[in-house]
Design a protein around this motif. Structure first.
Motif, PDB file in Angstrom:
ATOM      1  N   ARG A  36      -4.839  -9.443  -7.746  1.00 55.52           N
ATOM      2  CA  ARG A  36      -5.553  -8.660  -7.111  1.00 55.52           C
ATOM      3  C   ARG A  36      -4.933  -7.928  -6.368  1.00 55.52           C
ATOM      4  N   HIS A  37      -3.632  -7.948  -5.426  1.00 55.63           N
ATOM      5  CA  HIS A  37      -2.736  -7.071  -4.169  1.00 55.63           C
ATOM      6  C   HIS A  37      -2.244  -6.307  -5.360  1.00 55.63           C
ATOM      7  N   SER A  38      -1.653  -6.752  -6.701  1.00 55.79           N
ATOM      8  CA  SER A  38      -1.007  -5.522  -7.457  1.00 55.79           C
ATOM      9  C   SER A  38      -1.932  -4.344  -8.021  1.00 55.79           C
ATOM     10  N   LEU A  39      -2.747  -4.351  -7.848  1.00 54.45           N
ATOM     11  CA  LEU A  39      -3.613  -3.730  -8.716  1.00 54.45           C
ATOM     12  C   LEU A  39      -4.228  -2.700  -7.259  1.00 54.45           C
ATOM     13  N   ARG A  40      -4.397  -3.768  -6.364  1.00 46.97           N
ATOM     14  CA  ARG A  40      -4.808  -2.396  -5.003  1.00 46.97           C
ATOM     15  C   ARG A  40      -3.689  -1.655  -4.775  1.00 46.97           C
ATOM     16  N   LEU A  41      -2.296  -1.643  -4.595  1.00 44.94           N
ATOM     17  CA  LEU A  41      -1.537  -1.172  -4.466  1.00 44.94           C
ATOM     18  C   LEU A  41      -1.270   0.693  -5.882  1.00 44.94           C
ATOM     19  N   LEU A  42      -1.754  -0.489  -7.450  1.00 40.76           N
ATOM     20  CA  LEU A  42      -1.775   0.843  -8.419  1.00 40.76           C
ATOM     21  C   LEU A  42      -2.749   2.168  -7.992  1.00 40.76           C
ATOM     22  N   ALA A  43      -3.456   1.631  -7.236  1.00 40.41           N
ATOM     23  CA  ALA A  43      -5.068   2.268  -7.336  1.00 40.41           C
ATOM     24  C   ALA A  43      -4.710   2.870  -5.746  1.00 40.41           C
ATOM     25  N   ILE A  44      -3.806   3.203  -5.031  1.00 40.97           N
ATOM     26  CA  ILE A  44      -3.531   3.475  -3.841  1.00 40.97           C
ATOM     27  C   ILE A  44      -2.667   5.459  -4.925  1.00 40.97           C
ATOM     28  N   ARG A  45      -3.607   5.544  -3.358  1.00 40.29           N
ATOM     29  CA  ARG A  45      -3.429   7.476  -4.235  1.00 40.29           C
ATOM     30  C   ARG A  45      -1.631   8.605  -3.167  1.00 40.29           C
ATOM     31  N   ASP A  46      -1.028   8.904  -3.952  1.00 40.48           N
ATOM     32  CA  ASP A  46       0.206   9.036  -3.236  1.00 40.48           C
ATOM     33  C   ASP A  46       1.581   8.701  -3.989  1.00 40.48           C
ATOM     34  N   THR A  47       2.309   9.257  -3.572  1.00 42.20           N
ATOM     35  CA  THR A  47       2.967   9.567  -4.595  1.00 42.20           C
ATOM     36  C   THR A  47       4.190   7.716  -4.688  1.00 42.20           C
ATOM     37  N   PRO A  48       4.794   8.005  -6.120  1.00 46.27           N
ATOM     38  CA  PRO A  48       5.197   7.140  -6.393  1.00 46.27           C
ATOM     39  C   PRO A  48       6.304   6.673  -5.011  1.00 46.27           C
ATOM     40  N   ASN A  49       7.339   7.724  -4.500  1.00 51.16           N
ATOM     41  CA  ASN A  49       8.058   7.324  -3.164  1.00 51.16           C
ATOM     42  C   ASN A  49       7.137   6.818  -2.432  1.00 51.16           C
ATOM     43  N   ALA A  50       6.129   6.852  -2.170  1.00 45.06           N
ATOM     44  CA  ALA A  50       5.524   6.996  -0.882  1.00 45.06           C
ATOM     45  C   ALA A  50       5.481   5.492  -0.577  1.00 45.06           C
ATOM     46  N   ILE A  51       4.635   5.363  -1.467  1.00 42.59           N
ATOM     47  CA  ILE A  51       4.336   3.640  -2.102  1.00 42.59           C
ATOM     48  C   ILE A  51       4.884   2.938  -2.563  1.00 42.59           C
ATOM     49  N   ALA A  52       6.208   3.598  -3.492  1.00 43.36           N
ATOM     50  CA  ALA A  52       7.272   2.308  -3.177  1.00 43.36           C
ATOM     51  C   ALA A  52       7.909   2.350  -1.484  1.00 43.36           C
ATOM     52  N   GLY A  53       7.660   3.161  -1.020  1.00 43.07           N
ATOM     53  CA  GLY A  53       8.659   3.047   0.750  1.00 43.07           C
ATOM     54  C   GLY A  53       8.048   2.132   1.615  1.00 43.07           C
ATOM     55  N   GLY A  54       6.429   2.344   1.147  1.00 44.24           N
ATOM     56  CA  GLY A  54       5.743   1.279   2.064  1.00 44.24           C
ATOM     57  C   GLY A  54       5.619  -0.141   1.247  1.00 44.24           C
ATOM     58  N   VAL A  55       6.314  -0.359   0.374  1.00 45.82           N
ATOM     59  CA  VAL A  55       6.511  -1.860  -0.360  1.00 45.82           C
ATOM     60  C   VAL A  55       7.583  -2.388   0.210  1.00 45.82           C
ATOM     61  N   ALA A  56       8.670  -1.765   0.068  1.00 41.38           N
ATOM     62  CA  ALA A  56       9.782  -2.591   0.835  1.00 41.38           C
ATOM     63  C   ALA A  56       9.366  -2.205   2.290  1.00 41.38           C
ATOM     64  N   ILE A  57       9.422  -0.958   3.398  1.00 39.05           N
ATOM     65  CA  ILE A  57       9.127  -1.439   4.185  1.00 39.05           C
ATOM     66  C   ILE A  57       8.565  -3.178   4.788  1.00 39.05           C
ATOM     67  N   GLY A  58       7.358  -2.873   3.927  1.00 36.08           N
ATOM     68  CA  GLY A  58       6.407  -4.286   4.964  1.00 36.08           C
ATOM     69  C   GLY A  58       7.535  -6.003   3.957  1.00 36.08           C
ATOM     70  N   ILE A  59       7.672  -5.066   2.782  1.00 39.55           N
ATOM     71  CA  ILE A  59       9.031  -6.637   2.164  1.00 39.55           C
ATOM     72  C   ILE A  59      10.259  -7.079   3.463  1.00 39.55           C
ATOM     73  N   PHE A  60      10.504  -5.776   3.684  1.00 36.34           N
ATOM     74  CA  PHE A  60      12.322  -6.209   4.728  1.00 36.34           C
ATOM     75  C   PHE A  60      11.304  -6.072   5.789  1.00 36.34           C
ATOM     76  N   LEU A  61      10.549  -6.033   6.769  1.00 33.11           N
ATOM     77  CA  LEU A  61       9.830  -6.893   8.021  1.00 33.11           C
ATOM     78  C   LEU A  61       9.220  -8.018   7.658  1.00 33.11           C
ATOM     79  N   GLY A  62       9.372  -8.846   5.869  1.00 37.54           N
ATOM     80  CA  GLY A  62       8.154  -9.398   5.961  1.00 37.54           C
ATOM     81  C   GLY A  62       9.707 -10.906   6.315  1.00 37.54           C
ATOM     82  N   PHE A  63      10.161 -10.396   6.110  1.00 42.15           N
ATOM     83  CA  PHE A  63      11.781 -11.102   6.729  1.00 42.15           C
ATOM     84  C   PHE A  63      12.198 -11.574   7.349  1.00 42.15           C
ATOM     85  N   THR A  64      11.636 -10.322   8.752  1.00 38.17           N
ATOM     86  CA  THR A  64      12.175 -11.168  10.370  1.00 38.17           C
ATOM     87  C   THR A  64      11.181 -12.296  11.070  1.00 38.17           C
TER      88      THR A  64
END
Length: 168
Positions: free
Chosen positions: A9-37
Motif C-alpha cells: 500500500r505504501h509503495s503504491l502511494r509512492l508510485l502515485a505521487i505527481r512529481d519528478t522521479p528525482n524529487a520523489i527518490a530524494g524524499g524517500v532517501a531523506i526519510g530513510i536517512f532520518l529514520g535511522f536517527t
C-alpha cells in the motif's frame, strides 16, 4: 497487520505521487536517512524540513520515514550498533564502549545535558554512518522503480514529470 499488504500500500502511494522521479527518490532517501536517527518524535518534522530545503517531495519523505518504522522491533540493536560506531570514531585512541549493563540512573541523570552529549554525539554520528548508505541505496532503487513504472504506464505521466518549458 499483514506486513506485505502494508508495504504494498505504501509503495503504491509512492508510485502515485505527481512529481519528478528525482524529487520523489530524494524524499524517500531523506526519510530513510532520518529514520535511522534516534530523534524519536521529531523525525517526521525533520524529514519535512529537510525535504523542503532540498526541494524534494515532502509526501515521499513522510512515507519513507514512516516506512522505516517497520524496523522498530530491531531499533534497540540498531541504536546500540550506531552508538558503538560513533563511540569508536570519537574516541582517541579508538575504543569500543564498555559492555552494556543495567544502570540504576535516576531520571534526572538520564535526561541531563552531560548524558545527552556523552551518548547523543556518538549515537548521532553512528546513525549518520549507518543511514547514509541506506539513503543512497533507497534513492537509486526508488528512482529506478519510478522510471521503469512510468515507462510501462505512460498514462500515469503528469505535467510535473516533464521539464518546464524554455523561456524565450
Amino acid at each position: 497487520m499483514d506486513l506485505r499488504k502494508w508495504l504494498h500500500r505504501h509503495s503504491l502511494r509512492l508510485l502515485a505521487i505527481r512529481d519528478t522521479p528525482n524529487a520523489i527518490a530524494g524524499g524517500v532517501a531523506i526519510g530513510i536517512f532520518l529514520g535511522f536517527t534516534p530523534l524519536f518524535g521529531v523525525k517526521t518534522l525533520l524529514s519535512l524540513l529537510v525535504a523542503w530545503l532540498f526541494r524534494c517531495n515532502l509526501l515521499a519523505a513522510v512515507i519513507a520515514v514512516t516506512l522505516h518504522d517497520v524496523v522498530l522491533p530491531f531499533m534497540p540493536f540498531i541504536l546500540r550498533v550506531e552508538y558503538q560506531i560513533g563511540y569508536w570514531l570519537l574516541s582517541d585512541p579508538h575504543l569500543f564502549p564498555p559492555a552494556l549493563r543495567q544502570s540504576h540512573l535516576s531520571p534526572q541523570a538520564l535526561f541531563s545535558w552531560t548524558t545527552f552529549f556523552s551518548v547523543g554525539g556518538p549515537l548521532l554520528l553512528g546513525s549518520a554512518i549507518i543511514g547514509t548508505p541506506f539513503a543512497v541505496l533507497s534513492f537509486m532503487l526508488t528512482k529506478g522503480v519510478l522510471v521503469r513504472y512510468r515507462k510501462k504506464h505512460p498514462h500515469h505521466h503528469h505535467e510535473a514529470d516533464s521539464p518546464p518549458p524554455e523561456e524565450d
